[in-house]
Design a protein around this motif. Structure first.
Motif, PDB file in Angstrom:
ATOM      1  N   LEU A 119      -2.840  17.699   6.860  1.00 17.54           N
ATOM      2  CA  LEU A 119      -1.461  17.204   6.851  1.00 17.54           C
ATOM      3  C   LEU A 119      -1.387  15.814   6.214  1.00 17.54           C
ATOM      4  CD1 LEU A 119      -0.298  18.363  10.392  1.00 17.54           C
ATOM      5  CD2 LEU A 119       0.768  19.022   8.229  1.00 17.54           C
ATOM      6  N   ALA A 120      -2.350  14.968   6.539  1.00 19.49           N
ATOM      7  CA  ALA A 120      -2.380  13.628   5.936  1.00 19.49           C
ATOM      8  C   ALA A 120      -2.583  13.724   4.424  1.00 19.49           C
ATOM      9  CB  ALA A 120      -3.491  12.800   6.576  1.00 19.49           C
ATOM     10  N   LEU A 121      -3.439  14.632   3.997  1.00 24.00           N
ATOM     11  CA  LEU A 121      -3.686  14.808   2.565  1.00 24.00           C
ATOM     12  C   LEU A 121      -2.475  15.401   1.857  1.00 24.00           C
ATOM     13  CD1 LEU A 121      -7.391  16.063   2.607  1.00 24.00           C
ATOM     14  CD2 LEU A 121      -6.524  13.738   2.265  1.00 24.00           C
ATOM     15  N   ASP A 122      -1.723  16.274   2.543  1.00 22.19           N
ATOM     16  CA  ASP A 122      -0.466  16.788   1.975  1.00 22.19           C
ATOM     17  C   ASP A 122       0.499  15.642   1.714  1.00 22.19           C
ATOM     18  OD1 ASP A 122      -1.428  19.363   2.157  1.00 22.19           O
ATOM     19  OD2 ASP A 122      -0.130  19.970   3.814  1.00 22.19           O
ATOM     20  N   ILE A 123       0.586  14.724   2.665  1.00 18.96           N
ATOM     21  CA  ILE A 123       1.494  13.579   2.531  1.00 18.96           C
ATOM     22  C   ILE A 123       1.065  12.695   1.373  1.00 18.96           C
ATOM     23  CG2 ILE A 123       2.169  11.419   3.667  1.00 18.96           C
ATOM     24  CD1 ILE A 123       2.174  13.044   6.307  1.00 18.96           C
ATOM     25  N   GLU A 124      -0.224  12.461   1.252  1.00 17.09           N
ATOM     26  CA  GLU A 124      -0.723  11.643   0.143  1.00 17.09           C
ATOM     27  C   GLU A 124      -0.399  12.301  -1.197  1.00 17.09           C
ATOM     28  OE1 GLU A 124      -4.804   9.266  -0.939  1.00 17.09           O
ATOM     29  OE2 GLU A 124      -5.011  11.307  -0.178  1.00 17.09           O
ATOM     30  N   GLU A 125      -0.568  13.606  -1.279  1.00 14.25           N
ATOM     31  CA  GLU A 125      -0.300  14.294  -2.534  1.00 14.25           C
ATOM     32  C   GLU A 125       1.199  14.317  -2.845  1.00 14.25           C
ATOM     33  OE1 GLU A 125      -1.736  18.331  -4.890  1.00 14.25           O
ATOM     34  OE2 GLU A 125      -2.416  17.934  -2.849  1.00 14.25           O
ATOM     35  N   LEU A 126       2.019  14.460  -1.819  1.00  7.87           N
ATOM     36  CA  LEU A 126       3.466  14.404  -2.012  1.00  7.87           C
ATOM     37  C   LEU A 126       3.858  13.044  -2.600  1.00  7.87           C
ATOM     38  CD1 LEU A 126       6.356  15.578  -1.513  1.00  7.87           C
ATOM     39  CD2 LEU A 126       6.252  14.524   0.761  1.00  7.87           C
ATOM     40  N   ALA A 127       3.305  11.975  -2.038  1.00  8.36           N
ATOM     41  CA  ALA A 127       3.602  10.629  -2.534  1.00  8.36           C
ATOM     42  C   ALA A 127       3.158  10.465  -3.979  1.00  8.36           C
ATOM     43  CB  ALA A 127       2.926   9.586  -1.643  1.00  8.36           C
ATOM     44  N   ASP A 128       1.997  10.998  -4.314  1.00 10.91           N
ATOM     45  CA  ASP A 128       1.481  10.859  -5.674  1.00 10.91           C
ATOM     46  C   ASP A 128       2.344  11.623  -6.680  1.00 10.91           C
ATOM     47  OD1 ASP A 128      -0.558   9.201  -4.907  1.00 10.91           O
ATOM     48  OD2 ASP A 128      -2.057  10.791  -4.745  1.00 10.91           O
ATOM     49  N   GLN A 129       2.710  12.852  -6.334  1.00 11.93           N
ATOM     50  CA  GLN A 129       3.485  13.663  -7.272  1.00 11.93           C
ATOM     51  C   GLN A 129       4.912  13.133  -7.452  1.00 11.93           C
ATOM     52  OE1 GLN A 129       3.220  17.832  -7.627  1.00 11.93           O
ATOM     53  NE2 GLN A 129       1.318  18.049  -6.466  1.00 11.93           N
ATOM     54  N   LEU A 130       5.426  12.423  -6.452  1.00 12.53           N
ATOM     55  CA  LEU A 130       6.778  11.879  -6.562  1.00 12.53           C
ATOM     56  C   LEU A 130       6.778  10.434  -7.042  1.00 12.53           C
ATOM     57  CD1 LEU A 130       8.594  13.378  -3.426  1.00 12.53           C
ATOM     58  CD2 LEU A 130       8.531  14.227  -5.777  1.00 12.53           C
ATOM     59  N   GLY A 131       5.613   9.899  -7.370  1.00 12.56           N
ATOM     60  CA  GLY A 131       5.532   8.570  -7.954  1.00 12.56           C
ATOM     61  C   GLY A 131       5.824   7.438  -6.992  1.00 12.56           C
ATOM     62  N   PHE A 132       5.290   7.522  -5.790  1.00  9.18           N
ATOM     63  CA  PHE A 132       5.511   6.472  -4.801  1.00  9.18           C
ATOM     64  C   PHE A 132       4.710   5.200  -5.087  1.00  9.18           C
ATOM     65  CE2 PHE A 132       7.946   9.310  -2.450  1.00  9.18           C
ATOM     66  CZ  PHE A 132       8.346   8.792  -1.229  1.00  9.18           C
ATOM     67  N   GLY A 133       3.693   5.303  -5.910  1.00 11.78           N
ATOM     68  CA  GLY A 133       2.840   4.149  -6.150  1.00 11.78           C
ATOM     69  C   GLY A 133       1.652   4.124  -5.198  1.00 11.78           C
ATOM     70  N   SER A 134       0.924   3.011  -5.215  1.00 12.00           N
ATOM     71  CA  SER A 134      -0.328   2.945  -4.450  1.00 12.00           C
ATOM     72  C   SER A 134      -0.114   2.835  -2.945  1.00 12.00           C
ATOM     73  CB  SER A 134      -1.168   1.752  -4.932  1.00 12.00           C
ATOM     74  OG  SER A 134      -0.451   0.528  -4.742  1.00 12.00           O
ATOM     75  N   LYS A 135       1.052   2.308  -2.522  1.00 12.77           N
ATOM     76  CA  LYS A 135       1.312   2.104  -1.094  1.00 12.77           C
ATOM     77  C   LYS A 135       2.702   2.637  -0.737  1.00 12.77           C
ATOM     78  CE  LYS A 135      -2.253  -0.763   0.090  1.00 12.77           C
ATOM     79  NZ  LYS A 135      -3.125  -0.701   1.276  1.00 12.77           N
ATOM     80  N   PHE A 136       2.805   3.172   0.466  1.00 12.17           N
ATOM     81  CA  PHE A 136       4.101   3.659   0.939  1.00 12.17           C
ATOM     82  C   PHE A 136       4.107   3.616   2.462  1.00 12.17           C
ATOM     83  CE2 PHE A 136       1.201   7.164   0.141  1.00 12.17           C
ATOM     84  CZ  PHE A 136       1.217   7.881   1.321  1.00 12.17           C
ATOM     85  N   TYR A 137       5.296   3.805   3.040  1.00  9.29           N
ATOM     86  CA  TYR A 137       5.473   3.792   4.489  1.00  9.29           C
ATOM     87  C   TYR A 137       5.586   5.225   5.008  1.00  9.29           C
ATOM     88  CZ  TYR A 137       6.661  -1.161   3.876  1.00  9.29           C
ATOM     89  OH  TYR A 137       6.631  -2.495   3.552  1.00  9.29           O
ATOM     90  N   VAL A 138       5.151   5.440   6.236  1.00  9.80           N
ATOM     91  CA  VAL A 138       5.344   6.728   6.894  1.00  9.80           C
ATOM     92  C   VAL A 138       6.055   6.503   8.226  1.00  9.80           C
ATOM     93  CG1 VAL A 138       3.421   7.956   5.805  1.00  9.80           C
ATOM     94  CG2 VAL A 138       3.015   6.635   7.896  1.00  9.80           C
ATOM     95  N   ILE A 139       6.994   7.392   8.522  1.00 14.64           N
ATOM     96  CA  ILE A 139       7.690   7.394   9.807  1.00 14.64           C
ATOM     97  C   ILE A 139       7.627   8.806  10.353  1.00 14.64           C
ATOM     98  CG2 ILE A 139       9.887   7.053  11.008  1.00 14.64           C
ATOM     99  CD1 ILE A 139      10.686   5.050   8.894  1.00 14.64           C
ATOM    100  N   GLY A 140       7.155   8.957  11.583  1.00 16.77           N
ATOM    101  CA  GLY A 140       7.049  10.266  12.190  1.00 16.77           C
ATOM    102  C   GLY A 140       7.758  10.322  13.523  1.00 16.77           C
ATOM    103  N   GLN A 141       8.481  11.397  13.751  1.00 19.18           N
ATOM    104  CA  GLN A 141       9.230  11.578  14.991  1.00 19.18           C
ATOM    105  C   GLN A 141       8.602  12.693  15.823  1.00 19.18           C
ATOM    106  OE1 GLN A 141      13.168  13.107  14.406  1.00 19.18           O
ATOM    107  NE2 GLN A 141      13.734  12.978  16.561  1.00 19.18           N
ATOM    108  N   SER A 142       8.363  12.434  17.111  1.00 22.56           N
ATOM    109  CA  SER A 142       7.872  13.431  18.056  1.00 22.56           C
ATOM    110  C   SER A 142       6.555  14.021  17.555  1.00 22.56           C
ATOM    111  CB  SER A 142       8.942  14.505  18.267  1.00 22.56           C
ATOM    112  OG  SER A 142       8.583  15.387  19.299  1.00 22.56           O
ATOM    113  N   MET A 143       6.503  15.325  17.261  1.00 27.30           N
ATOM    114  CA  MET A 143       5.274  15.912  16.742  1.00 27.30           C
ATOM    115  C   MET A 143       4.932  15.331  15.369  1.00 27.30           C
ATOM    116  SD  MET A 143       3.035  18.084  17.958  1.00 27.30           S
ATOM    117  CE  MET A 143       3.651  19.486  18.892  1.00 27.30           C
ATOM    118  N   GLY A 144       5.963  14.893  14.655  1.00 29.11           N
ATOM    119  CA  GLY A 144       5.718  14.209  13.380  1.00 29.11           C
ATOM    120  C   GLY A 144       5.097  12.844  13.597  1.00 29.11           C
TER     121      GLY A 144
END
Length: 333
Positions: A119-144
């Motif tokens: 799941l963490a690697l999915d998030i990293e790949e999502l950020a890369d493909q959408l051009g988030f840059g080298s650093k980004f923020y994550v916010i997770g709710q409940s199970m997220g």
């Protein structure tokens, strides 16, 4: 005759047991007879597709780029930040937020190999493909919110900061005082067997949550019986409001969405959040945890214990811990 009858009965019982414990294959979005694909999606490293939704300002002008991780029985549409904040507030802060359907939910392909790390690697790949840059923020709710611990473990170098909103606690994480964990666990009388089955015999998770003999998950049934008085008051304000995207939650099947969520969330983890190292040794970021102080569904006492253990390790990046009643939480958002 009796021997033949016994053999037939045994075969019948085995066939029933196999069918009861083996969920039907998922109805994958875009496949023949499956739900339609309506969301933008990226193709991941293993060929799976991940559906996402963009909110706020464009990423070209954004001051903060955030990936939001939805909770249990939710989808990319359920984003508490945008749902409870006026658009001008989001725009004024310069927030670019991307929410996504976790695997098996909504329009994201199921992942039979889903894990805390994947799941963490999915998030990293999502950020890369959408051009988030080298650093980004994550916010997770409940199970997220639970997923955020995985991000802090497996992709800490990519995080500018992290926020957990009432994150689900795994009672089997190492480091909890035994008496505290037991006390919190005993406050979940209807769900104790659901949690035991999920943790110790996960291959029975589908059967346990679809059979009619014993009480299954109260959250799945929509009757979380241990909500506090103030939580119930808040929920009453939303009575009669129908979530237009509710059908998407389990449209690919209950097993690869909510059941696998339970199996991962309450399974055996490779690490405990209390063992995490500080990803922000130079104070370049921080981790925030928000939790309702009357939350019994997700025991706040265990979150307090977890945070205290992290702080004792001089986890300086974990510099904000906030407790507030849920109605104040909604007002702030």
């Amino acid at each position: 005759m009796l021997k033949r009858f016994t053999v037939v009965l045994l075969i019948g019982l085995l066939a029933w047991a196999y069918q009861a414990t083996h969920p039907p294959p998922p109805s994958i979005c875009g496949s023949p007879g499956g739900p339609p694909v309506t969301a933008p999606r990226i193709k991941l490293r293993d060929g799976r597709y991940l559906a996402y939704k963009e909110h706020g300002v464009s990423k070209e002008v954004a001051k903060y780029k955030i990936i939001f991780i939805h909770g249990f029985l939710s989808t990319r549409h359920d984003v508490v930040i945008t749902a409870n904040a006026p658009p001008e507030f989001i725009e004024g802060l310069g927030l670019y937020i991307v929410s996504f359907d976790r695997p098996g939910y909504g329009e994201s392909d199921p992942d039979p190999k889903r894990s805390v790390k994947s799941l963490a690697l999915d998030i990293e790949e999502l950020a890369d493909q959408l051009g988030f840059g080298s650093k980004f923020y994550v916010i997770g709710q409940s199970m997220g919110g639970q997923v955020v611990w995985g991000c802090l473990k497996y992709i800490p170098h990519r995080l500018a900061g992290a926020t957990l909103l009432a994150p689900v606690v795994n009672y089997w994480w190492q480091g909890f005082p035994a008496n505290l964990s037991t006390e919190a666990y005993n406050k979940q009388p209807q769900d104790q067997w659901t949690l035991r089955v999920t943790h110790y015999i996960p291959w029975l998770t589908y059967w346990w949550n679809t059979q009619q003999w014993f009480p299954a998950s109260s959250v799945i049934s929509g009757k979380p019986y241990i909500l506090s008085r103030r939580d119930l008051e808040i929920l009453s304000k939303f009575a009669g409001r129908e979530n237009p995207h509710k059908a998407q939650v389990k449209q690919q099947g209950v097993f690869e969405s909510i059941h696998r969520d339970l199996m991962i969330g309450f399974g055996s983890w490779e690490f405990s959040p209390m063992d995490l190292e500080n990803p922000f040794t130079n104070n370049e970021g921080s981790v925030h945890l928000w939790h309702g102080d009357e939350d019994d569904l997700v025991p706040v006492t265990l979150c307090q214990s977890l945070c205290n253990a992290i702080l004792l390790k001089n986890f300086h990046g974990f510099n904000t811990m906030s407790y507030l009643v849920l109605d104040t939480y909604f007002q702030l958002l």
